[in-house]
Design a protein around this motif. Structure first.
Motif, PDB file in Angstrom:
ATOM      1  N   ALA A 194      42.584  31.526  78.668  1.00 13.16           N
ATOM      2  CA  ALA A 194      41.328  30.824  78.412  1.00 13.16           C
ATOM      3  C   ALA A 194      41.426  30.035  77.115  1.00 13.16           C
ATOM      4  O   ALA A 194      42.170  30.411  76.200  1.00 13.16           O
ATOM      5  CB  ALA A 194      40.161  31.806  78.353  1.00 13.16           C
ATOM      6  N   VAL A 286      39.155  28.165  81.883  1.00 11.78           N
ATOM      7  CA  VAL A 286      39.672  29.432  82.394  1.00 11.78           C
ATOM      8  C   VAL A 286      40.833  29.119  83.321  1.00 11.78           C
ATOM      9  O   VAL A 286      40.660  28.427  84.328  1.00 11.78           O
ATOM     10  CB  VAL A 286      38.586  30.233  83.151  1.00 11.78           C
ATOM     11  N   TRP A 297      33.139  29.728  93.157  1.00 15.92           N
ATOM     12  CA  TRP A 297      33.231  29.099  91.840  1.00 15.92           C
ATOM     13  C   TRP A 297      32.484  27.771  91.818  1.00 15.92           C
ATOM     14  O   TRP A 297      31.922  27.384  90.791  1.00 15.92           O
ATOM     15  CB  TRP A 297      34.695  28.856  91.464  1.00 15.92           C
ATOM     16  N   ILE A 335      29.681  33.114  83.229  1.00 13.02           N
ATOM     17  CA  ILE A 335      30.686  34.132  82.898  1.00 13.02           C
ATOM     18  C   ILE A 335      30.363  35.441  83.611  1.00 13.02           C
ATOM     19  O   ILE A 335      31.250  36.116  84.146  1.00 13.02           O
ATOM     20  CB  ILE A 335      30.785  34.343  81.377  1.00 13.02           C
ATOM     21  N   ASN A 336      29.106  35.802  83.651  1.00 15.81           N
ATOM     22  CA  ASN A 336      28.728  37.048  84.323  1.00 15.81           C
ATOM     23  C   ASN A 336      28.999  36.981  85.827  1.00 15.81           C
ATOM     24  O   ASN A 336      29.387  37.981  86.448  1.00 15.81           O
ATOM     25  CB  ASN A 336      27.251  37.356  84.053  1.00 15.81           C
ATOM     26  N   LEU A 338      31.429  35.127  87.159  1.00 11.95           N
ATOM     27  CA  LEU A 338      32.886  35.191  87.285  1.00 11.95           C
ATOM     28  C   LEU A 338      33.397  36.616  87.118  1.00 11.95           C
ATOM     29  O   LEU A 338      34.366  37.019  87.776  1.00 11.95           O
ATOM     30  CB  LEU A 338      33.549  34.266  86.256  1.00 11.95           C
ATOM     31  N   LYS A 339      32.754  37.396  86.280  1.00 15.55           N
ATOM     32  CA  LYS A 339      33.153  38.798  86.110  1.00 15.55           C
ATOM     33  C   LYS A 339      32.997  39.575  87.422  1.00 15.55           C
ATOM     34  O   LYS A 339      33.782  40.488  87.712  1.00 15.55           O
ATOM     35  CB  LYS A 339      32.350  39.456  84.987  1.00 15.55           C
ATOM     36  N   TYR A 346      40.997  39.567  84.706  1.00 22.14           N
ATOM     37  CA  TYR A 346      40.132  38.554  84.101  1.00 22.14           C
ATOM     38  C   TYR A 346      38.984  39.149  83.290  1.00 22.14           C
ATOM     39  O   TYR A 346      38.292  38.412  82.580  1.00 22.14           O
ATOM     40  CB  TYR A 346      39.575  37.611  85.173  1.00 22.14           C
ATOM     41  N   GLN A 347      38.791  40.452  83.376  1.00 18.81           N
ATOM     42  CA  GLN A 347      37.643  41.039  82.677  1.00 18.81           C
ATOM     43  C   GLN A 347      37.764  40.896  81.162  1.00 18.81           C
ATOM     44  O   GLN A 347      36.803  40.505  80.486  1.00 18.81           O
ATOM     45  CB  GLN A 347      37.466  42.506  83.084  1.00 18.81           C
ATOM     46  N   LEU A 350      37.287  37.145  80.053  1.00 20.11           N
ATOM     47  CA  LEU A 350      35.885  36.732  80.172  1.00 20.11           C
ATOM     48  C   LEU A 350      35.034  37.395  79.093  1.00 20.11           C
ATOM     49  O   LEU A 350      34.118  36.769  78.532  1.00 20.11           O
ATOM     50  CB  LEU A 350      35.360  37.057  81.568  1.00 20.11           C
ATOM     51  N   ASP A 351      35.344  38.644  78.763  1.00 24.92           N
ATOM     52  CA  ASP A 351      34.655  39.308  77.649  1.00 24.92           C
ATOM     53  C   ASP A 351      34.958  38.602  76.331  1.00 24.92           C
ATOM     54  O   ASP A 351      34.080  38.493  75.453  1.00 24.92           O
ATOM     55  CB  ASP A 351      35.084  40.777  77.561  1.00 24.92           C
TER      56      ASP A 351
END
Length: 360
Positions: A194, A286, A297, A335-336, A338-339, A346-347, A350-351
């Motif tokens: 990212a 990303v 997406w 983002i939420n 995508l999580k 990816y967690q 993204l965090d």
């Protein structure tokens, strides 16, 4: 007739260069140099040649392209593709980089640890991007230099950096340089996951970074876009890697700027007008690594998908998402989502994005 620009390689960077050439009325032709053929390309004397990669296999097509009189930056690719000559250049230009030395028949682990500490990173001189071609010498584990790495690798001091940043810039044929804002990057297992740009907290480092990359591009008489990946240690930067081409960490410019890195590269190569790209809004990129395309997406209102249409394999870059940060609420929502949709690897990235915007 439109100017022809031939690209050594037809991967995703070549495809995006071709796309960027259309609004400029440039005929950009990425060439698959991996397929053996005796055919010759219809190159004209005033055609322009560039490359989407630092190294390529020798073939009839690659030789025809790389020996053309208008192969811009021709000598630079090999010099920067070899970490020995790349690091030697940085030392010659007095641009800060991690302490290093070549690994040869006389190198031994004890001496390397005495010079560089209990953790020493070996890197193959060529290839080995995205986390490959690296070997750690750890004193506590009594790690050894692989026998077949001698004379083919360098040893680097391990750097306990604060974070990784990159600068993408371009130099025109008149020697003037133009830069995007510094980009904050997150790597996982050696692969870029990212990027975020621009960030106001990185602005104090912008002048330092521009001076470093300017020195490098002037020293090479370089024309076009170059990327400089750096470690940040407090308020100082150390160059980690250079890429004489458009770069993964500059993909955010496709959404965030009025001139993206691909068009800027083509403008420089073709001697078209250049100026500092205008940043329209903040952006998050990303990388899509080894995962299948998910049409959900496309439902994100601030997302642009770039899918490379490549076979999906573990660790392979198959696309990227650019998320426009018009406001933080939209970003958090995206983002939420995508999580929920993306796999475990990816967690953490993204965090990381959320922490940069909401915990800074």
């Amino acid at each position: 007739m439109s100017t022809k620009v031939w690209v050594l390689g037809n991967g995703q960077l070549g495809a995006m260069l071709a796309h960027a050439g259309k609004p400029l009325a440039l005929d950009v032709r990425p060439i698959d140099i991996m397929v053996p053929t005796d055919e010759k390309l219809p190159l004209a004397a005033d055609d322009i040649i560039t490359a989407e990669r630092e190294q390529w296999p020798e073939s009839a097509l690659s030789l025809q392209l790389s020996t053309h009189a208008n192969f811009i930056n021709g000598p630079v690719f090999g010099r920067l593709a070899d970490r020995f000559t790349q690091k030697s250049l940085l030392d010659e230009l007095k641009v800060a980089t991690a302490p290093w030395e070549p690994v040869d028949d006389k190198s031994d682990e004890t001496t390397l640890h005495s010079r560089y500490g209990d953790r020493v990173l070996l890197k193959r001189r060529t290839g080995g991007y995205d986390g490959r071609g690296q070997h750690w010498l750890k004193q506590a584990e009594d790690s050894k230099i692989p026998a077949d790495w001698r004379n083919l690798a360098i040893a680097e001091q391990a750097i306990n950096f604060d974070e990784e940043v990159s600068l993408v810039g371009a130099r025109g044929q008149d020697g003037k340089c133009y830069f995007y804002p510094l980009t904050l990057n997150l790597h996982q297992d050696g692969i870029l996951m990212a990027s975020i740009a621009p960030l106001s907290r990185l602005a104090p480092l912008q002048t330092q970074a521009e001076e470093m990359l300017s020195t490098i591009m002037h020293g090479l008489n370089y024309v076009g876009v170059m990327a400089m990946e750096c470690f940040r240690l407090g308020d100082k930067l150390l160059v980690n890697e250079l890429a004489p081409r458009v770069h993964n960490s500059g993909h955010w410019t496709q959404a965030g700027c009025h001139i993206d890195q691909f068009q800027l590269h083509l403008r420089a190569l073709c001697n078209l007008p250049l100026h500092r790209p205008q940043v329209n809004f903040q952006c998050v990129m990303v990388n899509l690594i080894g995962i299948d395309k998910d049409d959900r997406w496309l439902s994100l209102p601030n997302a642009e998908l770039f899918w490379y249409n490549k076979e999906v394999r573990p660790g392979r870059k198959v696309g990227h998402l650019n998320l426009s940060v018009h406001n933080r609420v939209h970003l958090a929502d995206s983002i939420n989502q995508l999580k929920l949709w993306m796999p475990q690897q990816y967690q953490a990235p993204l965090d990381w994005i959320m922490a940069e915007f909401f915990n800074a």
